[in-house]
Write an enzyme that holds these catalytic residues in place. Structure first.
Site, short mmCIF file in Angstrom:
data_model
loop_
_atom_site.label_atom_id
_atom_site.label_comp_id
_atom_site.label_asym_id
_atom_site.label_seq_id
_atom_site.Cartn_x
_atom_site.Cartn_y
_atom_site.Cartn_z
CG ASP A 191 -1.27 1.60 -3.77
OD1 ASP A 191 -0.05 1.53 -4.00
OD2 ASP A 191 -1.73 2.07 -2.70
CG ASP A 232 -1.78 1.14 1.40
OD1 ASP A 232 -1.96 1.87 0.39
OD2 ASP A 232 -2.33 1.35 2.50
CD GLU A 292 -8.16 -20.41 -12.88
OE1 GLU A 292 -8.20 -20.54 -11.66
OE2 GLU A 292 -9.04 -19.77 -13.51
CG ASP A 352 -10.45 -16.02 -14.28
OD1 ASP A 352 -9.75 -16.31 -13.30
OD2 ASP A 352 -11.70 -15.96 -14.23
CG HIS A 398 -5.58 -15.25 -6.78
ND1 HIS A 398 -5.01 -15.84 -7.89
CD2 HIS A 398 -6.89 -15.05 -7.09
CE1 HIS A 398 -5.93 -15.99 -8.82
NE2 HIS A 398 -7.08 -15.52 -8.37
CG ASP A 399 -8.18 -18.69 -6.87
OD1 ASP A 399 -8.62 -17.63 -6.39
OD2 ASP A 399 -8.22 -18.97 -8.09
CG ASP A 432 -6.02 3.06 0.29
OD1 ASP A 432 -5.09 2.23 0.39
OD2 ASP A 432 -6.64 3.26 -0.78
CG ASN A 487 -3.10 5.40 -1.22
OD1 ASN A 487 -3.02 4.22 -0.86
ND2 ASN A 487 -4.11 5.85 -1.91
CG ASP A 498 -5.89 -12.50 -13.95
OD1 ASP A 498 -6.59 -13.26 -14.63
OD2 ASP A 498 -5.44 -12.78 -12.83
O1 TEU Z 1 -10.68 -19.22 -10.43
C1 TEU Z 1 -11.33 -20.28 -11.04
C2 TEU Z 1 -11.93 -21.29 -10.18
O2 TEU Z 1 -12.31 -22.33 -10.64
C3 TEU Z 1 -12.13 -20.98 -8.77
O3 TEU Z 1 -13.47 -20.77 -8.51
C4 TEU Z 1 -11.64 -22.09 -7.95
O4 TEU Z 1 -12.53 -23.16 -8.02
C5 TEU Z 1 -11.58 -21.57 -6.56
O5 TEU Z 1 -10.84 -20.38 -6.60
C6 TEU Z 1 -10.96 -22.50 -5.60
O6 TEU Z 1 -9.58 -22.51 -5.70
C7 TEU Z 1 -10.54 -18.05 -11.14
C8 TEU Z 1 -9.81 -17.02 -10.32
O7 TEU Z 1 -8.51 -17.45 -10.09
C9 TEU Z 1 -10.58 -16.77 -9.06
O8 TEU Z 1 -9.92 -15.91 -8.18
C10 TEU Z 1 -11.93 -16.19 -9.46
O9 TEU Z 1 -12.72 -16.06 -8.32
C11 TEU Z 1 -12.64 -17.06 -10.47
O10 TEU Z 1 -11.80 -17.50 -11.53
C12 TEU Z 1 -13.74 -16.28 -11.13
O11 TEU Z 1 -13.22 -15.30 -11.97
CA CA Z 2 -3.50 2.09 -1.33
#
Ligand code: TEU
Ligand code: CA
Length: 559
Positions: free
Chosen positions: A28, A20, A256, A203, A325-326, A24, A22, A97
């Site tokens: 960013d 971050d 993905e 995605d 991130h998932d 908040d 700034n 992305d």
């Molecule tokens: O994720 C695809 C996806 O299949 C996810 O729903 C997955 O099943 C879940 O994240 C468990 O790991 C992509 C993106 O990476 C995710 O962040 C998004 O939420 C999703 O597509 C919808 O755009």
């Molecule tokens: Ca920020």
């Protein structure tokens, strides 16, 4: 054009949790710019930037309301242009992305589409209720269920029809039967390639085309998927994007691909078919999970080696990853972090050993490695206290579903702790100051309490740190053709350890990994594979001598 992406290591940034600038509480773009030196230092040559576009953030930016605008939370288009320029100076290329299965319901196209007479109507998938428009209780058009554990049809009063959303109801699916949608996507691709992007992470790219809207076969999750996963026309769409746009630029794509199997994957990234350059599959992260990725079960190294072998040998080129991130943090998932820590969260030495072993694992496979922010310092799963601390739509969706199925609270919590996407989304731990140096104010999602022990600054100056281990292995990989391009040969595995080899011409490297707290005496057969010179041992040993230490990884060069 040279496949430059094969020789580089990539790094994924989840902007809202990175830095971050700034105060908040939200990461960013200027924050990212301020950290480019750290990324460059690691030896990274590609950044995958999770969405920074305009979005109401129902799914943290994976619901885009304008593909050509930057989310004001993250900065401005001028900031984005500066990011491209500053990255280029450091020889780092940026991929964006690409979220084109759905838009936000706040996207102008969708707003217009709600009017049945609008030329945008067919940009989305609208259907009358199954029991007819005049009915009182409107029944959804089919029996599909969604990726976020809820309904996939939302009734829209203004339209008198339902629209399809495989994810959140604020993420309506685009209609790929409409050629205009494909043209719109081409223009979005051109826009970002012209700005300086060098490719895209695509995605859920294997579910764009819905061949039919018929009822799905009964299953526990994503009922109906046989009507839209990896369809013939989906391949056509990818080929068209490639032919008309991507092939005109020096860029690459990594898809993905949800629930993809090897057969589908081969079609999607066979070089001669010109669809994707590589893809992310999920199999390896599900070896110790039931029902896709939600319920933990026992880990066996043998199973993991089997899955890796299938993909390493099945595809010519792989996208390699252990985190994103998932997903849960890998030191918590496959490593020692959850068991090896004191009450206040202070990690033990096995945490560090396992983080290095897992680094060695990812970076000695054939393909392009993607490291997720924080992985390089061994960040762990969250220490949230209750559901209220979680932000993620999917975590809440899962919790609701499990409640409905009468699963007791303690189990729901246990499973969510293992699988919640927020495990990966807590702020990057830069230093030991308040809020981990991420922000001067309370961040949008809680900082993991272990930031005093696990942070970038402490590790930077420690030659034995996880961070410096990543740096060293990345450098070693860059200088070792065989580790990048060599053939993959599985040699040995049991419940705790695995051994494999990489081979190129007369060069050969062997990798042995221990996924357990035990010191392991190797069988004569296993020992036989390890008679080269030790190049790397995560425990700093110079010889293997017939055993592996707890969580140790070694890399040997055949003489
Ligand atoms: O994720 C695809 C996806 O299949 C996810 O729903 C997955 O099943 C879940 O994240 C468990 O790991 C992509 C993106 O990476 C995710 O962040 C998004 O939420 C999703 O597509 C919808 O755009
Ligand atoms: Ca920020």
């Amino acid at each position: 054009m040279k496949a430059w992406w094969k020789d580089r290591v990539a790094y994924q940034i989840y902007p809202r949790s990175f830095q971050d600038s700034n105060n908040d509480g939200i990461g960013d773009i200027p924050g990212i710019i301020s950290r480019l030196d750290e990324i460059g230092d690691l030896g990274v040559g590609i950044i995958w930037l999770s969405p920074v576009y305009k979005s109401p953030d129902a799914d943290n930016g994976y619901d885009i309301s304008d593909y050509r605008e930057i989310n004001p939370k993250f900065g401005t288009m001028a900031d984005m242009e500066k990011l491209f320029a500053e990255a280029t100076k450091r020889d780092i290329r940026i991929i964006m992305d690409l979220v084109i299965n759905h838009t936000s319901d706040e996207h102008e196209w969708f707003q217009k589409s709600r009017d049945p007479a609008s030329p945008y109507r067919d940009y989305y998938i609208w259907q009358p209720p199954r029991n007819g428009k005049g009915s009182m209780r409107k029944l959804p058009p089919n029996n599909w269920t969604g990726f976020f554990m809820g309904d996939v049809w939302e009734y829209d009063e203004q339209s008198g029809e339902f629209y399809l959303h495989l994810f959140d109801k604020k993420q309506p699916d685009l209609n790929y039967k409409n050629p205009k949608v494909v043209e719109e996507v081409k223009n979005i691709l051109r826009f970002w390639l012209d700005k300086g992007a060098t490719g895209f992470r695509c995605d859920v790219i294997n579910i764009l085309y819905k061949t039919s809207l018929a009822d799905g076969k009964k299953t526990l999750a994503v009922q109906g998927i046989e009507h839209y996963k990896s369809q013939e026309r989906n391949h056509d769409v990818l080929r068209e994007l490639r032919r008309d746009v991507l092939d005109k630029y020096d860029c690459f794509t990594v898809g993905e691909t949800v629930m993809v199997d090897l057969g589908e994957a081969k079609l999607l990234c066979d070089e001669s078919r010109r669809e994707l350059d590589m893809l992310f599959y999920f199999d390896h992260l599900e070896v110790d999970r039931r029902i896709a990725q939600y319920i933990p079960k026992k880990f066996h190294a043998r199973k993991l080696l089997k899955v890796m072998t299938k993909w390493q040998r099945g595809l010519d080129w792989n996208a390699l990853y252990l985190e994103n991130h998932d997903q849960a943090r890998i030191v918590s998932h496959f490593g020692a972090a959850e068991k090896d820590r004191s009450l206040d969260g202070k990690p033990g030495k096995h945490w560090q050993q396992s983080a290095k072993m897992l680094a060695l694992f990812e970076l000695t496979l054939r393909g392009t490695p993607f490291i997720y922010q924080g992985q390089e310092i061994g960040m762990t799963n969250f220490d949230f206290k209750s559901m209220d601390d979680l932000d993620d739509v999917l975590s809440h969706g899962l919790n609701r579903l499990m409640k409905k199925l009468c699963i007791p609270g303690f189990l729901r919590w246990k499973w969510l702790k293992a699988s919640s996407r927020d495990n990966a989304r807590t702020p990057m731990q830069w230093d030991a100051s308040k809020n981990a140096g991420f922000s001067g104010t309370k961040p949008w999602l809680g900082v993991n309490g272990n930031y005093r022990y696990i942070n970038h600054t402490t590790q930077k100056d420690d030659p034995d740190s996880v961070l410096n281990f990543y740096k060293n292995i990345i450098a070693l990989r860059k200088n070792t053709e065989c580790l990048i391009h060599g053939e993959f040969l599985p040699l040995y595995a049991d419940n705790r350890i695995m051994i494999y080899r990489r081979k190129l011409g007369n060069q050969s490297y062997t990798i042995a990994l221990n996924f357990s707290f035990r010191s392991i005496r190797l069988s004569r057969q296993a020992t036989g594979f390890l008679d080269g010179t030790v190049v790397v041992s995560t425990s700093g040993r110079l010889e293997v001598k017939g055993h592996l230490l707890p969580w140790e990884g070694v890399l040997l060069k055949e003489d």
